[in-house]
Design an enzyme around this catalytic site. Structure first.
Site, short mmCIF file in Angstrom:
data_model
loop_
_atom_site.label_atom_id
_atom_site.label_comp_id
_atom_site.label_asym_id
_atom_site.label_seq_id
_atom_site.Cartn_x
_atom_site.Cartn_y
_atom_site.Cartn_z
N GLN A 201 15.01 26.91 22.52
CA GLN A 201 14.94 27.31 23.92
C GLN A 201 13.64 26.85 24.57
O GLN A 201 13.49 26.94 25.78
CB GLN A 201 15.10 28.83 24.03
CG GLN A 201 16.49 29.27 23.61
CD GLN A 201 16.69 30.76 23.61
OE1 GLN A 201 15.92 31.51 24.18
NE2 GLN A 201 17.76 31.19 22.97
N THR B 147 23.96 14.32 45.54
CA THR B 147 23.38 14.72 46.83
C THR B 147 23.01 13.53 47.70
O THR B 147 23.17 13.56 48.91
CB THR B 147 22.12 15.57 46.57
OG1 THR B 147 22.51 16.75 45.89
CG2 THR B 147 21.41 15.95 47.85
#
Ligand code: ASP
Length: 334
Positions: A271, A11
């Site tokens: 997770q 970006t």
């Protein structure tokens, strides 16, 4: 002192197009911007810019791109390096560079931005000044990531926000430094893991087929088996909590045991972002250890993945991969 800035895409140098944001700032524009940024700065280093031939959105990065960055560093000797990189996979690249450069204290500081440098309210200038300040400091060692106000250990970092100006964290390690007047450095920023490594110059990164599978409540052995066909070279299972799986699901653990027996390393990750995988705690984890799976302890997912690709690129067999996963190479593991 020479600081080599390597612009890889992301970006930071993107411009709007009819397809969305794409890399588009030219070398001259980037150089001009960098010079403007350093005007009046107390940093006396000579700053050189090198743009890679193929600027990419980092979501298209592969292990070949990690190697291109490593090669570009080698081809451009300097006292330290700043890598301008897309944020999406910056932590994977940081981990990958750290393994390949283990034992070398030369500062390599990755940074990027949430907004292109051409945007009025961009964070690019602040991040690049911070990264250059870190690269200039004798306190910075090895591969780090600078973002927002923080200098972080590259191989412990994760992108934790898609929008925040402090978009990166090291969930299981304290920051190396916090920018301010003056910067506040953590005592541990100076202590580096210096264990001897058996490979001299590591073999280059190559693409390897490493699968990552997330468990969900209700996943069946049949689904798991299907996800593992054809067999990858290694697999990371994102299990629950401390590394637990649905051990009561018929055949589930057998699929993983067969995978290990066929010579494919199975790594159990979690997770939870704040995880320390310990397979011995619950029955739902012990069955995995008995099946020959190895826990990722407190490595980030990004470091676990990059480490597997690194070990496979060194030509290690599954037993060697297994052993090295549990040993720290360069501080990626507590
Ligand atoms: N998609 C961009 C990239 O990773 C996101 C960014 O740089 O912030 O290249």
């Amino acid at each position: 002192m020479d600081i080599q800035v390597i612009y890889t895409g992301g970006t930071i140098g993107m411009v709007p197009s009819d397809k969305g944001l794409v890399p588009g700032i030219s070398d001259e524009e980037m150089s001009k911007w960098l010079n403007g940024l350093m005007e009046g700065s107390e940093i006396t280093a000579k700053i050189r810019l090198k743009s890679l031939d193929h600027l990419i959105d980092s979501s298209s990065a592969t292990p070949h791109d990690w190697q291109t960055i490593l090669d570009t560093i080698e081809e451009n000797p300097a006292d330290s390096y700043v890598i301008l990189h897309g944020t999406d996979t910056m932590s994977y690249t940081a981990a990958a560079l750290s393994f390949a450069r283990a034992g070398d204290d030369t500062p390599v500081v990755l940074t990027g931005s949430q907004l292109p440098l051409i945007a009025a309210d961009s964070d690019a200038g602040k991040n690049v000044i911070g990264a250059i300040t870190a690269a200039f400091s004798p306190k910075t060692k090895g591969v780090c990531l600078y973002f927002g106000d923080y200098l972080l250990a590259g191989n412990r970092s994760s992108k934790t926000s898609s929008w925040g100006f402090n978009g990166f964290e090291t969930p299981l390690a304290h920051p190396l430094a916090i920018a301010g007047v003056p910067w506040r450095w953590a005592a541990h920023s100076q202590s580096r893991d210096t264990q001897p490594l058996p490979w001299g110059k590591p073999a280059p990164y190559r693409q390897h087929d490493v699968a990552m599978i997330d468990l969900v409540p209700g996943i069946t052995a049949q689904r798991l088996r299907a996800l593992l066909a054809p067999a990858p070279e290694a697999v990371i299972i994102r299990a629950y909590g401390m590394g637990n799986c649905p051990s009561v699901e018929p055949g589930f653990v057998d699929v993983l045991a067969e995978t290990v027996a066929s010579g494919v390393p199975v790594v159990i990750s979690s997770q939870c972002q704040l995880a320390d995988v310990a397979l011995s705690t619950y029955e739902a984890g012990r069955v995995l250890a008995r099946a020959g799976c190895v826990g990722s302890a407190d490595m980030t997912l990004e470091a676990t993945y990059a480490k597997l690709i690194f070990l496979l690129s060194q030509g290690m067999n599954s037993e060697q991969v297994r052993q090295w996963l549990e040993k720290p190479i360069c501080g990626e593991l507590s």
